[in-house]
Structure formats: structure tokens, C-alpha cells
Design an enzyme around this catalytic site. Structure first.
Site, PDB file in Angstrom:
ATOM      1  N   LYS A  53      24.130 -25.181 -11.405  1.00  0.00           N
ATOM      2  CA  LYS A  53      24.713 -26.257 -10.601  1.00  0.00           C
ATOM      3  C   LYS A  53      23.632 -26.932  -9.766  1.00  0.00           C
ATOM      4  CE  LYS A  53      29.156 -24.001 -10.539  1.00  0.00           C
ATOM      5  NZ  LYS A  53      29.950 -22.927  -9.952  1.00  0.00           N
ATOM      6  N   GLN A  97      31.438 -19.731  -4.891  1.00  0.00           N
ATOM      7  CA  GLN A  97      31.410 -19.151  -6.237  1.00  0.00           C
ATOM      8  C   GLN A  97      32.294 -17.903  -6.303  1.00  0.00           C
ATOM      9  OE1 GLN A  97      29.859 -20.556  -8.897  1.00  0.00           O
ATOM     10  NE2 GLN A  97      30.698 -18.946 -10.195  1.00  0.00           N
ATOM     11  N   ASP A 120      36.034 -28.035  -6.211  1.00  0.00           N
ATOM     12  CA  ASP A 120      36.564 -27.161  -7.266  1.00  0.00           C
ATOM     13  C   ASP A 120      38.051 -27.424  -7.513  1.00  0.00           C
ATOM     14  OD1 ASP A 120      34.890 -25.359  -8.615  1.00  0.00           O
ATOM     15  OD2 ASP A 120      34.784 -23.997  -6.898  1.00  0.00           O
TER      16      ASP A 120
HETATM   17  N1  GUN Z   1      33.657 -18.758 -11.214  1.00  0.00           N
HETATM   18  C1  GUN Z   1      33.911 -19.035 -12.520  1.00  0.00           C
HETATM   19  N2  GUN Z   1      34.223 -20.342 -12.667  1.00  0.00           N
HETATM   20  C2  GUN Z   1      34.183 -20.890 -11.437  1.00  0.00           C
HETATM   21  C3  GUN Z   1      34.410 -22.205 -10.933  1.00  0.00           C
HETATM   22  O1  GUN Z   1      34.741 -23.161 -11.651  1.00  0.00           O
HETATM   23  N3  GUN Z   1      34.254 -22.360  -9.585  1.00  0.00           N
HETATM   24  C4  GUN Z   1      33.919 -21.336  -8.775  1.00  0.00           C
HETATM   25  N4  GUN Z   1      33.804 -21.593  -7.478  1.00  0.00           N
HETATM   26  N5  GUN Z   1      33.706 -20.108  -9.199  1.00  0.00           N
HETATM   27  C5  GUN Z   1      33.834 -19.889 -10.531  1.00  0.00           C
END
Ligand code: GUN
Length: 294
Positions: A53, A97, A120
Site C-alpha cells: 500500500k 490493517q 476501507d
Molecule cells: N486485511 C485483509 N484485507 C484487508 C483490508 O482490505 N483492509 C484491512 N484494513 N485489513 C485487511
């Protein structure tokens, strides 16, 4: 002939589009968008996702910051970090995350994220707005899947989309997205899960089959209709002594057996994953525009 839903190539194309938008904004004297990520602990997969990211943010000209907290961080300390990010006007959007260490209550954490920074799309307000078809941040993986289908010219209207897996992050929001009254959706949706009876009889009806159950190589050829569009959200490392790395990456589908049946398939890796990150960048840009009235 099976065609590839090439997420890597499409993600490069869309990142170029985002980078051009950011350049226009900064040329006009605005600051660049700023995406932040909070990472708690040392989970290997999570560290990889957050690094990706960060890299993608820089590629499109965003400012990126990562708040790395120790595995033994208390829930209160994490909530304090979130409140700091909620109140920092320089940060347009952020993610926490997942998964979090077991001693932290995930729902308390998500409930603390300011909805206008929830790129998200995990907060209850965002999910509620999404279900009602109102403006919202669409969760990144479902948005990425929808973009991957649409930008490859795959018709969805009137199709039967069968989703395997009902997680809050993928299956549940995707079921809503694909059934919407929109040109890019309008599917009839079946949402399957661990208690579904006669799973194969349902997956075999799918025009579009999306698999997000987190079980390596679960779907075999007996579960797929000839000509189906196949989207594999799974990504796993399996030990493999024959590889120099000592592992191979697989999805939730047995691709060597299933792919020849399909009209389109997502590779693993390089299918859904890159589009998930692109969706997060798109959501950050949306948050930025909302904050700046641009
Ligand atoms: N863990 C796995 N996929 C995601 C996601 O799309 N966002 C976040 N914050 N954590 C994740």
C-alpha cells in the site's frame, strides 16, 4: 479459450490515471492526498500488504505514512492512535490493517474510525450507506472485483453471481454490490458459506463465481460450469520443497484443473490483489475531494 483477468496490468493503468489526477491537483496548488495505515504487531502477510500500500501510494504521488505499533499494544493505545488520525487535517483517510492481535476488540477499533476517513469502508455508517445505495466508501476488495469485471468488458446484468464466503470484508459487501440496480452490477446473487448444503450444485450454476473462503485450492473442476467467469480472492503460501523459495502461492481454486473450463479467470497472484490496493487509492482520492470540496 480462457482469458486472463489481469489485475496487475489493469492496476498499472488505473494508477496512471490516479497519478494524472494528483498531478493536476498539485499543479493547481493543492497538497497531495495523504493515506495512512496502522499496523499492529509483526504478522508477515499484514506487513507485506502494508508495504504494498505504501509503495502504491508513492507511485501515484500520494503522501503515505505507516504507524507501526508493537504486538503488545493495548486497545486503549490503539484507540488513541486512531483518534489522533481522525483529528489530523493533513490525513485524508487511513486503514487499520486486520487481523489485530487477539487481545484487541476489532469492533471497538472499527467503531472508533471517523466514517469520513474510513477508506476501507468498514465502519457501520459506511456499510449502512452502502446497503442503502447511498454515497459511501465501498470496501476495497469488492470494489476491486467489480472494477476488474467492468473494465474487462464482462457483462453482469442478469447473470447469476455465486459468491463462496460471507466475510465482512469480501463476501457480504460483494453480495450487496453485485445485486445493485446499476449497469455494472444487476446480478442475481447467491451467497454461499460453510453451512451451505449442496455447495457444488450452486457453484455449478454460476455465470460469475467468486471464491473468498480462505481455504487453499478448495474449488475443483466438478464445482464449475463450462464458460464461467472465475474470480479467486484467496492467497496462501504452501510449503513446497521443489521451489527455491521453499513455498508456492496458491488461491482458493485448483487453477491447473479449473482454468481450462472458464471463459475468464483471475491469476493468483496478480488478479484481485492489485485491484484491492487500487481501490484503496481511489477511496483516498474520494475522501480528499470530499474534505477539500474538489
Ligand atoms: N486485511 C485483509 N484485507 C484487508 C483490508 O482490505 N483492509 C484491512 N484494513 N485489513 C485487511
Amino acid at each position: 479459450m480462457t482469458q486472463l483477468l489481469d489485475g496487475k496490468a489493469l492496476s498499472i493503468e488505473i494508477k496512471n490515471e490516479i497519478a494524472n489526477t494528483v498531478r493536476r491537483l498539485t499543479d493547481a496548488g493543492h497538497r497531495p492526498p495523504h493515506l495512512a495505515a496502522v499496523l499492529v504487531g509483526n504478522d508477515g502477510a499484514s506487513m507485506t500488504y502494508v508495504a504494498n500500500k505504501e509503495k502504491s501510494s508513492h507511485e501515484v504521488g500520494f503522501v503515505s505514512s505507516v504507524y507501526r505499533l508493537a504486538e503488545n499494544t493495548t486497545e486503549q493505545e490503539l484507540l488513541a492512535t486512531i483518534n489522533f488520525l481522525n483529528n489530523d487535517p493533513e490525513i485524508d483517510g487511513f486503514i487499520v490493517q486486520l487481523p489485530l492481535p487477539k487481545h484487541i476488540n476489532e469492533q471497538n477499533v472499527i467503531n472508533t474510525i471517523a466514517p469520513q476517513k474510513d477508506i476501507d469502508g468498514f465502519t457501520p455508517l459506511n456499510i449502512g450507506n452502502m446497503v442503502l445505495g447511498r454515497p459511501c466508501f465501498t470496501p476495497a476488495t469488492p470494489l476491486g472485483i467489480s472494477t476488474l469485471l467492468h473494465r474487462n468488458g464482462i457483462a453482469t446484468e442478469g447473470k447469476h453471481c455465486v459468491i463462496v464466503g460471507r466475510s465482512n470484508i469480501v463476501g457480504t459487501p460483494l453480495a450487496n454490490l453485485m445485486s445493485r440496480n446499476r449497469e455494472t452490477a444487476n446480478c442475481t446473487v447467491t451467497l454461499c458459506h460453510s453451512r451451505t448444503a449442496n455447495l457444488a450444485s450452486l457453484t455449478r450454476q454460476a455465470d460469475i463465481l467468486v471464491v473468498a473462503i480462505g481455504q487453499p485450492e478448495f474449488i475443483g473442476p466438478e464445482m464449475v460450469k463450462e464458460g464461467a467467469v472465475l474470480v479467486d480472492v484467496g492467497i496462501h503460501r504452501l510449503p513446497d520443497a521443489s521451489r527455491k523459495s521453499g513455498y508456492r502461492i496458491v488461491g482458493d481454486v485448483r487453477h491447473s484443473e479449473v482454468d481450462p473450463l472458464c471463459s475468464w479467470v483471475t491469476p493468483v497472484p496478480g488478479g484481485v490483489g492489485p485491484l484491492t490496493i487500487v481501490s484503496l487509492l481511489q477511496n483516498t482520492l474520494q475522501a480528499y475531494r470530499q474534505h477539500h470540496n474538489l
